[in-house]
Motif scaffolding. Structure first.
Motif, mmCIF file in Angstrom:
data_model
loop_
_atom_site.group_PDB
_atom_site.id
_atom_site.type_symbol
_atom_site.label_atom_id
_atom_site.label_comp_id
_atom_site.label_asym_id
_atom_site.label_seq_id
_atom_site.Cartn_x
_atom_site.Cartn_y
_atom_site.Cartn_z
ATOM 1 N N ALA A 86 26.730 -31.307 11.804
ATOM 2 C CA ALA A 86 26.309 -29.928 11.531
ATOM 3 C C ALA A 86 26.848 -29.467 10.181
ATOM 4 C CB ALA A 86 26.799 -29.004 12.649
ATOM 5 N N TRP A 87 28.108 -29.781 9.895
ATOM 6 C CA TRP A 87 28.719 -29.408 8.620
ATOM 7 C C TRP A 87 28.031 -30.115 7.451
ATOM 8 C CZ3 TRP A 87 30.645 -26.135 5.657
ATOM 9 C CH2 TRP A 87 31.502 -26.412 4.588
ATOM 10 N N ALA A 88 27.695 -31.384 7.647
ATOM 11 C CA ALA A 88 26.998 -32.126 6.598
ATOM 12 C C ALA A 88 25.635 -31.498 6.300
ATOM 13 C CB ALA A 88 26.825 -33.586 7.021
ATOM 14 N N GLU A 89 24.936 -31.056 7.350
ATOM 15 C CA GLU A 89 23.630 -30.411 7.158
ATOM 16 C C GLU A 89 23.796 -29.073 6.423
ATOM 17 O OE1 GLU A 89 20.890 -31.790 7.615
ATOM 18 O OE2 GLU A 89 21.013 -33.225 9.261
ATOM 19 N N MET A 90 24.830 -28.314 6.775
ATOM 20 C CA MET A 90 25.083 -27.040 6.091
ATOM 21 C C MET A 90 25.360 -27.270 4.610
ATOM 22 S SD MET A 90 27.551 -25.047 8.806
ATOM 23 C CE MET A 90 27.351 -25.379 10.558
ATOM 24 N N GLN A 91 26.206 -28.252 4.308
ATOM 25 C CA GLN A 91 26.530 -28.545 2.908
ATOM 26 C C GLN A 91 25.299 -29.010 2.142
ATOM 27 O OE1 GLN A 91 29.884 -31.257 4.039
ATOM 28 N NE2 GLN A 91 30.915 -30.238 2.350
ATOM 29 N N ALA A 92 24.489 -29.864 2.781
ATOM 30 C CA ALA A 92 23.283 -30.382 2.118
ATOM 31 C C ALA A 92 22.316 -29.245 1.798
ATOM 32 C CB ALA A 92 22.609 -31.424 3.007
ATOM 33 N N LEU A 93 22.143 -28.330 2.750
ATOM 34 C CA LEU A 93 21.228 -27.208 2.538
ATOM 35 C C LEU A 93 21.742 -26.282 1.430
ATOM 36 C CD1 LEU A 93 18.749 -25.574 3.286
ATOM 37 C CD2 LEU A 93 20.055 -24.530 5.156
ATOM 38 N N ALA A 94 23.041 -25.975 1.478
ATOM 39 C CA ALA A 94 23.626 -25.103 0.455
ATOM 40 C C ALA A 94 23.502 -25.735 -0.933
ATOM 41 C CB ALA A 94 25.087 -24.813 0.786
ATOM 42 N N GLN A 95 23.746 -27.037 -1.021
ATOM 43 C CA GLN A 95 23.662 -27.718 -2.315
ATOM 44 C C GLN A 95 22.230 -27.751 -2.832
ATOM 45 O OE1 GLN A 95 26.467 -28.726 -4.059
ATOM 46 N NE2 GLN A 95 24.919 -28.779 -5.679
ATOM 47 N N TRP A 96 21.286 -27.986 -1.929
ATOM 48 C CA TRP A 96 19.873 -28.005 -2.317
ATOM 49 C C TRP A 96 19.486 -26.656 -2.909
ATOM 50 C CZ3 TRP A 96 15.180 -25.662 -1.443
ATOM 51 C CH2 TRP A 96 14.022 -26.402 -1.734
ATOM 52 N N ARG A 97 19.929 -25.579 -2.275
ATOM 53 C CA ARG A 97 19.616 -24.234 -2.765
ATOM 54 C C ARG A 97 20.316 -23.944 -4.091
ATOM 55 N NH1 ARG A 97 19.928 -20.839 2.982
ATOM 56 N NH2 ARG A 97 17.919 -21.560 3.798
ATOM 57 N N ARG A 98 21.541 -24.443 -4.233
ATOM 58 C CA ARG A 98 22.253 -24.256 -5.509
ATOM 59 C C ARG A 98 21.495 -24.949 -6.639
ATOM 60 N NH1 ARG A 98 27.104 -25.209 -2.376
ATOM 61 N NH2 ARG A 98 28.370 -23.307 -2.279
ATOM 62 N N ASP A 99 21.085 -26.195 -6.388
ATOM 63 C CA ASP A 99 20.439 -26.994 -7.424
ATOM 64 C C ASP A 99 19.123 -26.374 -7.901
ATOM 65 O OD1 ASP A 99 22.511 -28.783 -7.202
ATOM 66 O OD2 ASP A 99 21.401 -30.227 -5.965
ATOM 67 N N ARG A 100 18.475 -25.620 -7.042
ATOM 68 C CA ARG A 100 17.173 -25.047 -7.387
ATOM 69 C C ARG A 100 17.227 -23.548 -7.686
ATOM 70 N NH1 ARG A 100 17.170 -29.383 -4.829
ATOM 71 N NH2 ARG A 100 15.493 -30.945 -4.967
#
Length: 325
Positions: A247-261
């Motif tokens: 769950a934490w990995a998914e949260m980090q991945a989503l947050a990073q994806w949004r940061r990058d874009r």
């Protein structure tokens, strides 16, 4: 402690200073408000950001157990975690959320964790202001993750979703019919749906529930700030501490994806604008109601509405007209 000293200690990561600063922003005394603004200004200049995670779920779903297990996992990874509770209903129900600090016994003993329940007997707007300011103070104090918890059901979900970078909905294993009980609006706000208690005899039911929600989420309109596959549903067990890392990995991945874009920064900017406008509205209302004549007029019109002698819309129009609006 003088306010410059309080701000300095807060930014140095002193948990006692953080607790005192939050108490200061919760106060309604005018002199305390002035001091709180000075501390908040210093906090803003620190320029620190945490990942703000909103968490909601119905009573009995295991939010406290989840937050404690999840928080301990993050602390063990070297992160500092703050937990803030939003409970505008406590004035009516004495909501159990105010006992979270005692129920999260292990997490509350961690030097890298900070748990703060919301003030009781506060209206939604008051809780919103205090929680927003508490988030800013936690970020200035160097916390990496701020978990913002709500008791569930109602306006508080929207409130928390608007404050958070990610919004997590925690649910219990249920039959397919109970999927209808979750409001579409709440599902549309959620970035992740976590089905808790996926252990022991409940594990098969939890996995079925995950499948049900995953199917429902696929029917929702895709949001521009989401990568493929989001929002998604996952099974977790706070008691067995299973599924938390994923769950934490998914949260980090989503947050990073949004940061990058650029979605993350744009969302934060819009939050800041909304918070500013809310402060202006609340300040104007407070300034108006300090005027005895305005208070008297409000009271008279309110009595007329309550007695059925005036329609609410008409009374409001008269009130605004008397103010020159």
């Amino acid at each position: 402690m003088q306010q410059p000293d309080l701000a300095t200690a807060l930014i140095a990561g002193d948990r006692r200073a953080l607790a005192r600063a939050i108490t200061l922003v919760e106060s309604t005394r005018p002199d305390h408000r002035a001091a709180a603004l000075a501390v908040l200004e210093a906090a803003a200049r620190a320029g620190r950001q945490a990942l703000r995670i909103g968490l909601s779920g119905t009573p009995g779903v295991g939010k406290s157990t989840f937050i404690e297990s999840f928080g301990l996992m993050l602390v063990n990874q070297g992160l500092r975690v703050a937990v803030l509770a939003v409970d505008p209903s406590s004035a009516r129900s004495g909501g159990s959320i105010l006992g979270d600090k005692t129920r999260m016994d292990r997490l509350s003993r961690e030097p890298a964790a900070f748990i703060r329940p919301s003030p009781s007997q506060a209206h939604l707007g008051g809780v919103a202001r205090r929680t927003r300011e508490a988030i800013s103070l936690c970020e200035a104090a160097g916390f990496d993750v701020v978990l913002i918890e709500t008791v569930g059901v109602g306006q508080s979900e929207t409130l928390v979703a608007e404050m958070a970078d990610l919004f997590i909905l925690l649910l219990a294993p249920a039959g397919g019919d109970e999927l209808q009980g979750v409001k579409r609006g709440i599902m549309e706000m959620a970035d992740l749906i976590l089905v808790n208690k996926a252990d022991g005899d409940l594990k098969p039911a939890a996995l079925r529930t995950v499948s049900d929600y995953a199917g429902a989420l696929r029917l929702l309109r895709k949001r521009p700030q989401d990568p493929e596959g989001f929002p998604k549903a996952l099974p977790v067990s706070a008691l067995a501490e299973d599924g938390l890392a994923q769950a934490w990995a998914e949260m980090q991945a989503l947050a990073q994806w949004r940061r990058d874009r650029g979605h993350f920064a744009a969302h934060r900017a819009e939050q800041a604008r909304q918070w500013f406008e809310a402060e202006v509205r609340e300040g104007l209302l407070a300034r108006l109601t300090r005027d005895p004549a305005v208070r008297a007029r409000l009271g008279a019109l309110g009595d007329a509405v309550a007695a059925g002698r005036a329609a609410p819309a008409q009374a409001a129009a008269e009130m605004l007209a008397s103010l020159g609006g």
